[in-house]
Design a protein around this motif. Structure first.
Motif, PDB file in Angstrom:
ATOM      1  N   PHE A  47       0.812  -1.208   0.000  1.00 15.91           N
ATOM      2  CA  PHE A  47       0.000   0.000   0.000  1.00 15.91           C
ATOM      3  C   PHE A  47       0.851   1.265   0.000  1.00 15.91           C
ATOM      4  N   SER A  48       2.180   1.113  -0.124  1.00 15.04           N
ATOM      5  CA  SER A  48       3.052   2.280  -0.101  1.00 15.04           C
ATOM      6  C   SER A  48       3.345   2.824  -1.494  1.00 15.04           C
ATOM      7  N   PHE A  49       2.978   2.091  -2.551  1.00 15.30           N
ATOM      8  CA  PHE A  49       3.270   2.602  -3.884  1.00 15.30           C
ATOM      9  C   PHE A  49       2.163   3.555  -4.319  1.00 15.30           C
ATOM     10  N   SER A  50       2.486   4.430  -5.265  1.00 17.82           N
ATOM     11  CA  SER A  50       1.498   5.387  -5.755  1.00 17.82           C
ATOM     12  C   SER A  50       1.605   5.482  -7.270  1.00 17.82           C
ATOM     13  N   LEU A  51       0.552   5.951  -7.871  1.00 22.41           N
ATOM     14  CA  LEU A  51       0.518   6.142  -9.314  1.00 22.41           C
ATOM     15  C   LEU A  51       0.364   7.623  -9.609  1.00 22.41           C
ATOM     16  N   SER A  52       0.977   8.049 -10.711  1.00 20.96           N
ATOM     17  CA  SER A  52       0.840   9.439 -11.125  1.00 20.96           C
ATOM     18  C   SER A  52       0.256   9.465 -12.533  1.00 20.96           C
ATOM     19  N   ALA A  53      -0.051  10.663 -13.009  1.00 17.85           N
ATOM     20  CA  ALA A  53      -0.600  10.820 -14.356  1.00 17.85           C
ATOM     21  C   ALA A  53       0.396  10.304 -15.397  1.00 17.85           C
ATOM     22  N   ASN A  54       1.689  10.424 -15.116  1.00 19.96           N
ATOM     23  CA  ASN A  54       2.713   9.934 -16.050  1.00 19.96           C
ATOM     24  C   ASN A  54       2.663   8.412 -16.202  1.00 19.96           C
ATOM     25  N   ASP A  55       2.133   7.721 -15.206  1.00 12.34           N
ATOM     26  CA  ASP A  55       2.041   6.260 -15.271  1.00 12.34           C
ATOM     27  C   ASP A  55       0.983   5.783 -16.261  1.00 12.34           C
ATOM     28  N   LEU A  56       0.099   6.676 -16.696  1.00 16.02           N
ATOM     29  CA  LEU A  56      -0.946   6.292 -17.647  1.00 16.02           C
ATOM     30  C   LEU A  56      -0.371   5.837 -18.979  1.00 16.02           C
ATOM     31  N   ILE A  57       0.862   6.234 -19.275  1.00 17.65           N
ATOM     32  CA  ILE A  57       1.510   5.805 -20.514  1.00 17.65           C
ATOM     33  C   ILE A  57       1.672   4.283 -20.555  1.00 17.65           C
ATOM     34  N   TYR A  58       1.680   3.652 -19.384  1.00 25.11           N
ATOM     35  CA  TYR A  58       1.827   2.205 -19.302  1.00 25.11           C
ATOM     36  C   TYR A  58       0.506   1.465 -19.454  1.00 25.11           C
ATOM     37  N   LEU A  59      -0.593   2.209 -19.569  1.00 24.13           N
ATOM     38  CA  LEU A  59      -1.912   1.587 -19.650  1.00 24.13           C
ATOM     39  C   LEU A  59      -2.066   0.719 -20.898  1.00 24.13           C
ATOM     40  N   ILE A  60      -1.635   1.219 -22.048  1.00 28.64           N
ATOM     41  CA  ILE A  60      -1.796   0.455 -23.290  1.00 28.64           C
ATOM     42  C   ILE A  60      -0.971  -0.832 -23.256  1.00 28.64           C
ATOM     43  N   PRO A  61       0.337  -0.783 -22.896  1.00 30.19           N
ATOM     44  CA  PRO A  61       1.068  -2.065 -22.794  1.00 30.19           C
ATOM     45  C   PRO A  61       0.458  -3.007 -21.745  1.00 30.19           C
ATOM     46  N   PHE A  62      -0.055  -2.440 -20.671  1.00 30.46           N
ATOM     47  CA  PHE A  62      -0.687  -3.261 -19.634  1.00 30.46           C
ATOM     48  C   PHE A  62      -1.907  -3.980 -20.201  1.00 30.46           C
ATOM     49  N   LEU A  63      -2.761  -3.259 -20.908  1.00 33.56           N
ATOM     50  CA  LEU A  63      -3.960  -3.863 -21.490  1.00 33.56           C
ATOM     51  C   LEU A  63      -3.602  -4.893 -22.562  1.00 33.56           C
ATOM     52  N   LEU A  64      -2.559  -4.612 -23.343  1.00 29.31           N
ATOM     53  CA  LEU A  64      -2.102  -5.588 -24.336  1.00 29.31           C
ATOM     54  C   LEU A  64      -1.591  -6.853 -23.641  1.00 29.31           C
ATOM     55  N   THR A  65      -0.866  -6.667 -22.547  1.00 26.34           N
ATOM     56  CA  THR A  65      -0.387  -7.812 -21.766  1.00 26.34           C
ATOM     57  C   THR A  65      -1.561  -8.629 -21.255  1.00 26.34           C
ATOM     58  N   PHE A  66      -2.596  -7.951 -20.781  1.00 22.66           N
ATOM     59  CA  PHE A  66      -3.762  -8.669 -20.276  1.00 22.66           C
ATOM     60  C   PHE A  66      -4.452  -9.443 -21.398  1.00 22.66           C
ATOM     61  N   PHE A  67      -4.529  -8.852 -22.595  1.00 20.30           N
ATOM     62  CA  PHE A  67      -5.117  -9.558 -23.733  1.00 20.30           C
ATOM     63  C   PHE A  67      -4.297 -10.806 -24.077  1.00 20.30           C
ATOM     64  N   VAL A  68      -2.975 -10.696 -24.003  1.00 19.51           N
ATOM     65  CA  VAL A  68      -2.103 -11.853 -24.248  1.00 19.51           C
ATOM     66  C   VAL A  68      -2.373 -12.933 -23.197  1.00 19.51           C
ATOM     67  N   ILE A  69      -2.525 -12.517 -21.938  1.00 19.45           N
ATOM     68  CA  ILE A  69      -2.826 -13.476 -20.866  1.00 19.45           C
ATOM     69  C   ILE A  69      -4.148 -14.191 -21.141  1.00 19.45           C
ATOM     70  N   LEU A  70      -5.161 -13.438 -21.579  1.00 17.31           N
ATOM     71  CA  LEU A  70      -6.453 -14.059 -21.895  1.00 17.31           C
ATOM     72  C   LEU A  70      -6.327 -15.039 -23.061  1.00 17.31           C
ATOM     73  N   SER A  71      -5.519 -14.689 -24.037  1.00 20.05           N
ATOM     74  CA  SER A  71      -5.305 -15.585 -25.180  1.00 20.05           C
ATOM     75  C   SER A  71      -4.601 -16.861 -24.733  1.00 20.05           C
ATOM     76  N   ILE A  72      -3.582 -16.715 -23.884  1.00 21.47           N
ATOM     77  CA  ILE A  72      -2.881 -17.886 -23.347  1.00 21.47           C
ATOM     78  C   ILE A  72      -3.839 -18.733 -22.513  1.00 21.47           C
ATOM     79  N   HIS A  73      -4.716 -18.074 -21.778  1.00 23.70           N
ATOM     80  CA  HIS A  73      -5.737 -18.766 -20.971  1.00 23.70           C
ATOM     81  C   HIS A  73      -6.539 -19.717 -21.858  1.00 23.70           C
ATOM     82  N   GLU A  74      -7.023 -19.204 -22.991  1.00 23.46           N
ATOM     83  CA  GLU A  74      -7.833 -20.032 -23.884  1.00 23.46           C
ATOM     84  C   GLU A  74      -6.996 -21.130 -24.548  1.00 23.46           C
ATOM     85  N   LEU A  75      -5.737 -20.825 -24.861  1.00 20.61           N
ATOM     86  CA  LEU A  75      -4.856 -21.848 -25.425  1.00 20.61           C
ATOM     87  C   LEU A  75      -4.639 -22.995 -24.429  1.00 20.61           C
ATOM     88  N   ILE A  76      -4.547 -22.663 -23.146  1.00 20.02           N
ATOM     89  CA  ILE A  76      -4.394 -23.691 -22.116  1.00 20.02           C
ATOM     90  C   ILE A  76      -5.643 -24.579 -22.065  1.00 20.02           C
TER      91      ILE A  76
END
Length: 185
Positions: A47-76
């Motif tokens: 609970f000690s970490f924080s997010l700033s507006a600059n961290d929003l740049i990581y949102l797109i790679p994060f969402l792409l990573t999640f989509f990859v995880i979902l794809s791997i989920h279905e492959l499993i």
């Protein structure tokens, strides 16, 4: 072999709403669970970490990573379906906002079907935990990705429960989100 029951999961709006609500509640539960796990692994106060507006740049790679995880989920799912039935023809798709893997015509025992349903949750949760343990993903990504994925397994958890409503020897077929239970006498 006799068809005992047919469950049209995508055609049942009340069930879909209920599963979405349960998924939201599970997301909150998994946030706490994976935060607890992360603090035990890293000895960091989650609970000690924080997010700033600059961290929003990581949102797109994060969402792409999640989509990859979902794809791997279905492959499993597909891999375990094929593992238990070599002749199964695995079909992948996207329907009503979700990816899916299905093996129309292939039938599985209760234990095989349970493994097919739970394998992605187990393997991906373990993989994300290992990646975090070896500092290959950060605390925030671990907690959020693991929690989002685990909550996204709500349908799989529900699928595991259905066959246990039917006593005796049964076979289960998942055909495009219609679950069919057969008597195996």
């Amino acid at each position: 072999m006799t068809l005992i029951k047919k469950y049209d999961l995508l055609g049942n709006k009340l069930l879909l709403f209920s599963l979405n609500l349960i998924s939201l509640l599970l997301f909150i539960l998994f946030l706490f669970l994976f935060t607890f796990l992360a603090t035990r692994i890293s000895e960091i106060n989650a609970f000690s970490f924080s997010l700033s507006a600059n961290d929003l740049i990581y949102l797109i790679p994060f969402l792409l990573t999640f989509f990859v995880i979902l794809s791997i989920h279905e492959l499993i799912h597909g891999l375990f379906s094929k593992l238990f039935n070599k002749e199964a023809i695995i079909k992948y798709g996207f329907k009503k906002g979700g990816l899916y893997a299905t093996a129309p015509g292939a039938r599985y025992s209760r234990s095989q079907f349970t493994w097919i349903c739970l394998a992605p949750f187990i393997l991906i949760s373990l993989l994300l935990t290992l990646l975090f343990s070896f500092n290959l993903i950060n605390l925030f990504s671990f907690i959020l990705l693991a929690s989002m994925h685990a909550a996204g397994c709500t349908g799989d958890f529900f699928f595991v429960l259905i066959p246990f409503k039917h006593p005796g020897k049964i076979l289960i077929e998942d055909s495009h989100n219609i679950l069919m239970i057969y008597s195996n006498k």
